[in-house]
Design a protein around this motif. Structure first.
Motif, PDB file in Angstrom:
ATOM      1  N   TYR A   1       0.833  -1.201   0.000  1.00 15.24           N
ATOM      2  CA  TYR A   1       0.000   0.000   0.000  1.00 15.24           C
ATOM      3  C   TYR A   1       0.875   1.260   0.000  1.00 15.24           C
ATOM      4  CZ  TYR A   1      -3.882  -3.101   1.138  1.00 15.24           C
ATOM      5  OH  TYR A   1      -4.824  -4.083   1.098  1.00 15.24           O
ATOM      6  N   ILE A   2       0.266   2.381  -0.419  1.00  8.88           N
ATOM      7  CA  ILE A   2       0.968   3.662  -0.433  1.00  8.88           C
ATOM      8  C   ILE A   2       0.833   4.299   0.951  1.00  8.88           C
ATOM      9  CG2 ILE A   2       1.079   5.956  -1.476  1.00  8.88           C
ATOM     10  CD1 ILE A   2      -0.129   4.685  -4.014  1.00  8.88           C
TER      11      ILE A   2
ATOM     12  N   GLU B   1       0.793   6.780   4.162  1.00  8.46           N
ATOM     13  CA  GLU B   1       0.258   8.107   4.419  1.00  8.46           C
ATOM     14  C   GLU B   1       0.620   8.565   5.825  1.00  8.46           C
ATOM     15  OE1 GLU B   1      -3.947   8.025   3.833  1.00  8.46           O
ATOM     16  OE2 GLU B   1      -3.813   7.944   1.647  1.00  8.46           O
TER      17      GLU B   1
ATOM     18  N   GLN C   1       0.757  12.147   1.762  1.00  8.18           N
ATOM     19  CA  GLN C   1       2.089  11.571   1.629  1.00  8.18           C
ATOM     20  C   GLN C   1       3.187  12.561   2.002  1.00  8.18           C
ATOM     21  OE1 GLN C   1       2.668   9.350  -2.093  1.00  8.18           O
ATOM     22  NE2 GLN C   1       0.441   9.364  -2.348  1.00  8.18           N
TER      23      GLN C   1
ATOM     24  N   GLN D   1      -3.460   1.179  -3.087  1.00  9.09           N
ATOM     25  CA  GLN D   1      -2.360   0.299  -3.473  1.00  9.09           C
ATOM     26  C   GLN D   1      -1.637   0.871  -4.692  1.00  9.09           C
ATOM     27  OE1 GLN D   1      -4.203  -3.729  -3.550  1.00  9.09           O
ATOM     28  NE2 GLN D   1      -2.507  -4.237  -2.202  1.00  9.09           N
TER      29      GLN D   1
END
Length: 289
Positions: free
Chosen positions: A250-251, A253, A264, A289
């Motif tokens: 996942y990205i 945060e 981000q 994702q």
């Protein structure tokens, strides 16, 4: 099993299949020997359990030659205390105390957990170490503290070295922990489904020092204990995810003050208000994702 006078041992009744074998010198108060895990090399051994090798157990058979050659070291010891809700001093059990060879976490630590009287003993090879009383992994609402020769510090960059010699106990490395608060929330994906085993951590600011971390449970929920109330000159407590820490894709945060939104760019993150003895809820994330 215990070794006999010749240093030999046999462990009976093991299940068939792979098992991992290690020594545990402190069980017999052999406090200056460094415990090892068997790593597949006769008499070598390794301190890092992640590098241990399995021993394959066959029913009705003895597997010989699982030998160890232990190094002597020294010990670091002390007492961990704090202040309870009534303002009275208290000895704290189940605090993880660890020694690192490098400042600010560094390489794999040697660790121990405090017992009922708040005491701990670390058995380490001779050398110099940075020592930390870490509370987030124990889910105790006291602030993680590094030993600095004085009142302790939550800032690992201000920690001081502890020197250890062979066969010597370096005692009096005590901690007086400050009471903290906790932060809780959920981590979900873009469809609203919970993400288990996601690492969530706290730091003192954008790229500040680490304050603690924990993985989400099966419902994507987490609680970070032992968060400090920032001093007036400190930025605050910032919460973020670390997917790579958990082997996820996942990205990541950082919390930006909006429920589940996140951001981000750490420069745009928002601090979380910490209150001693209270849980700050709703610090949620929704990750793509």
């Amino acid at each position: 099993a215990q070794t006999n006078n010749d240093g030999e041992y046999t462990i009976p009744g093991l299940p068939t299949g792979p098992v991992y074998i290690s020594t545990h010198a402190s069980c017999q108060t052999q406090n200056y020997y460094i415990d090892e895990w068997w790593d597949g090399a006769d008499g070598e051994g390794i301190q890092d359990c992640n590098q241990a090798a399995p021993v394959t157990i066959v029913a009705g058979k003895d597997t010989p030659g699982i030998n160890f050659s232990l190094e002597q070291g020294g010990t670091i010891s002390g007492i961990v205390s704090g202040i309870d809700d009534n303002g009275d001093p208290v000895l704290i059990q189940n605090v993880d105390v660890a020694a690192f060879g490098e400042k600010c976490w560094g390489n794999l630590p040697v660790g121990a957990r405090t017992i009922g009287d708040g005491s701990y003993t670390l058995v380490v090879p001779a050398g110099d170490y940075y020592v930390v009383a870490q509370t987030s992994s124990s889910q105790i609402n006291y602030v993680t503290e590094w030993w600095n020769g004085g009142d302790g510090t939550s800032n690992c960059s201000q920690s001081e070295l502890v020197h250890v010699a062979v066969g010597v106990d370096t005692g009096g490395k005590d901690f007086a922990l400050q009471a903290g608060g906790s932060v809780s929330g959920t981590v979900a994906d873009s469809q609203g489904d919970p993400i288990p085993n996601m690492h969530v951590f706290a730091q003192s600011g954008c790229n500040g020092y680490w304050l603690g971390g924990i993985n989400t449970d099966e419902n994507g929920e987490y609680t970070l204990f032992g968060m400090p109330v920032p001093d007036e000159d400190e930025a605050g407590v910032y919460i973020a995810t670390c997917a790579n820490c958990s082997g996820l894709t996942y990205i990541d945060e950082r919390w930006d003050g909006a429920d589940g939104a996140g951001i981000q760019d750490c420069e745009k993150a928002a601090p979380v208000q910490i209150v001693v003895g209270k849980d700050t809820q709703g610090i949620n994330f929704s990750l793509a994702q």
